[in-house]
Design an enzyme around this catalytic site. Sequence first.
Site, mmCIF file in Angstrom:
data_model
loop_
_atom_site.group_PDB
_atom_site.id
_atom_site.type_symbol
_atom_site.label_atom_id
_atom_site.label_comp_id
_atom_site.label_asym_id
_atom_site.label_seq_id
_atom_site.Cartn_x
_atom_site.Cartn_y
_atom_site.Cartn_z
ATOM 1 N N HIS A 69 -35.336 4.423 58.122
ATOM 2 C CA HIS A 69 -35.340 3.656 57.277
ATOM 3 C C HIS A 69 -35.437 4.466 55.777
ATOM 4 O O HIS A 69 -36.682 4.305 55.377
ATOM 5 C CB HIS A 69 -36.210 2.434 57.233
ATOM 6 C CG HIS A 69 -35.846 1.493 58.100
ATOM 7 N ND1 HIS A 69 -34.540 0.403 57.662
ATOM 8 C CD2 HIS A 69 -36.014 0.796 59.271
ATOM 9 C CE1 HIS A 69 -34.174 -0.466 58.470
ATOM 10 N NE2 HIS A 69 -35.179 -0.262 59.510
ATOM 11 N N TYR A 128 -16.375 -1.910 48.170
ATOM 12 C CA TYR A 128 -17.530 -2.848 47.749
ATOM 13 C C TYR A 128 -17.159 -3.372 46.255
ATOM 14 O O TYR A 128 -17.051 -2.476 45.220
ATOM 15 C CB TYR A 128 -18.476 -1.934 47.610
ATOM 16 C CG TYR A 128 -19.328 -1.868 49.221
ATOM 17 C CD1 TYR A 128 -18.540 -2.022 49.967
ATOM 18 C CD2 TYR A 128 -20.616 -1.385 49.318
ATOM 19 C CE1 TYR A 128 -19.067 -1.673 51.452
ATOM 20 C CE2 TYR A 128 -21.045 -1.444 50.439
ATOM 21 C CZ TYR A 128 -20.552 -1.279 51.483
ATOM 22 O OH TYR A 128 -20.981 -1.107 52.786
ATOM 23 N N GLU A 158 -46.818 1.179 49.368
ATOM 24 C CA GLU A 158 -46.556 -0.195 49.913
ATOM 25 C C GLU A 158 -47.113 -1.427 49.048
ATOM 26 O O GLU A 158 -46.743 -2.511 49.411
ATOM 27 C CB GLU A 158 -47.369 -0.114 51.406
ATOM 28 C CG GLU A 158 -46.498 0.726 52.318
ATOM 29 C CD GLU A 158 -47.198 0.798 53.781
ATOM 30 O OE1 GLU A 158 -48.361 0.852 53.665
ATOM 31 O OE2 GLU A 158 -46.447 0.715 54.635
ATOM 32 N N ASP A 209 -36.449 -1.371 55.533
ATOM 33 C CA ASP A 209 -37.591 -1.802 56.368
ATOM 34 C C ASP A 209 -38.424 -2.756 55.546
ATOM 35 O O ASP A 209 -38.993 -4.133 55.695
ATOM 36 C CB ASP A 209 -38.476 -0.960 56.924
ATOM 37 C CG ASP A 209 -38.706 0.193 55.842
ATOM 38 O OD1 ASP A 209 -37.998 0.318 54.618
ATOM 39 O OD2 ASP A 209 -39.493 1.264 56.381
#
Length: 433
Positions: free
Chosen positions: A131, A337, A412, A136
């Site tokens: 990832h 895209y 995080e 994630d």
Amino acid sequence: MRLPRASLFLLLAAAGPLAPAHAADELTPLIDGVAPAVIADRRYLHQHPELSNREFATAKYLAGKLRALKLEVQTGVAHTGVVAVLRGGRPGPVIALRADMDALPVTEEVDVPFRSTVRGNYDGREVGVMHACGHDGHMAILLGVAAVLAAKREELPGTVKFIFQPAEESAPLGEEGGAQLMVKEGVLARDPKPEAIFGLHLFSQYEVGTVGYRAGGVMASADDLRIVVKGRQTHGAAPWQGIDPIVVASQIVLGLQTIPSRQMDVTRAPTIVTIGKIEGGVRDNIIPDQVQMKGTLRALDEDMRRQLHERVTRTAQDIAQASGASAEVHISERHAYPVTVNDAQLTQKMLPTLCRAFGERLFEARPMLGAEDFSFFAREIPGLFLFVGVRPKGADPDSVGANHSPRFSMDEAALQTGVEALTRLSWDYLHGR
Ligand SMILES: [Zn+2]
Ligand SMILES: [Zn+2]
């Protein structure tokens, strides 16, 4: 539309003082409360990455968590996608929140206990799987938002559709996938039918805790380009007896670079033409028959995207013709895209929410010329896509592992910022604020 500076300040003023950020309210303890679970989910997902359209175990993990929250869960959407519906106890609008699920063919170099050692198969080659783009984190954030909003279900005036989307990094060759396939399968058209969609991306270049927004084109369109220049083979010492496709290809490479600088309106938005691969010839003194080049085209505006395609085609063909060669131009054979456009009205409407939540940590982001298939959703209904920083405070932006790098990592604490952003956008939108 780019919000003029003055209107931004008016909105900021209307939203209250810049700092401190959001005063604690009924959502705050819930957002704080899910933080440990969000980090645990992110680490689990990080350690178990799966490539595009192969997110089988990921889907199972997500579906289990969403069912535990008593959401209506549908699996197998666009191959491995998961869609979960949370119906509030009060009537109100329907919105969608989106997270992408896939990992990349990258071998992780980050030394963390939950580092990925997974191997997979990409384009027929064995590769490490990681990832490396933060998906994630996107999934863990969306599970956290689902937990917070599920806890407020009775008071929620409306419905939230959680869209976990496979294959953002593009489906394997010959397969359909991603947001485009989800739209095709009716994710936005089926009841409950969302009227707006929100999403975010974690980015290494922005500092943790910060949130970037932008009205209008925020990420670029991406179209692949393949040009085949056909000349005529001859001896390297007698070029006049043939047509040299290598020289013609070289002229085309340079000619293409003058399109963004000389032909496109640079005051409107930037465009990019990149040739990333050239193949032709086998030996020093043989002029070959043909040269093949591959590249990518980027734009931040659909009209400019169309213009770019026309001009690239014309430039390549006409340069080739000038030397008696020919050029076949193929655009969007594999990837097409659209531009990711943040709806101007939706952005303006939600800006006070973001200002209240993040105060000085909110910034107006520059557009990125990377592409995002969130664009397929935002082309159907008004969308707002945010950038959330993951770079540790004080870290040098040039030295941290960027998205897609084997050294990509995140502070995080960014996950909670993500939960806060999507929770508050949902809450305020459904409450009509
Ligand atoms: Zn990516
Ligand atoms: Zn990504």
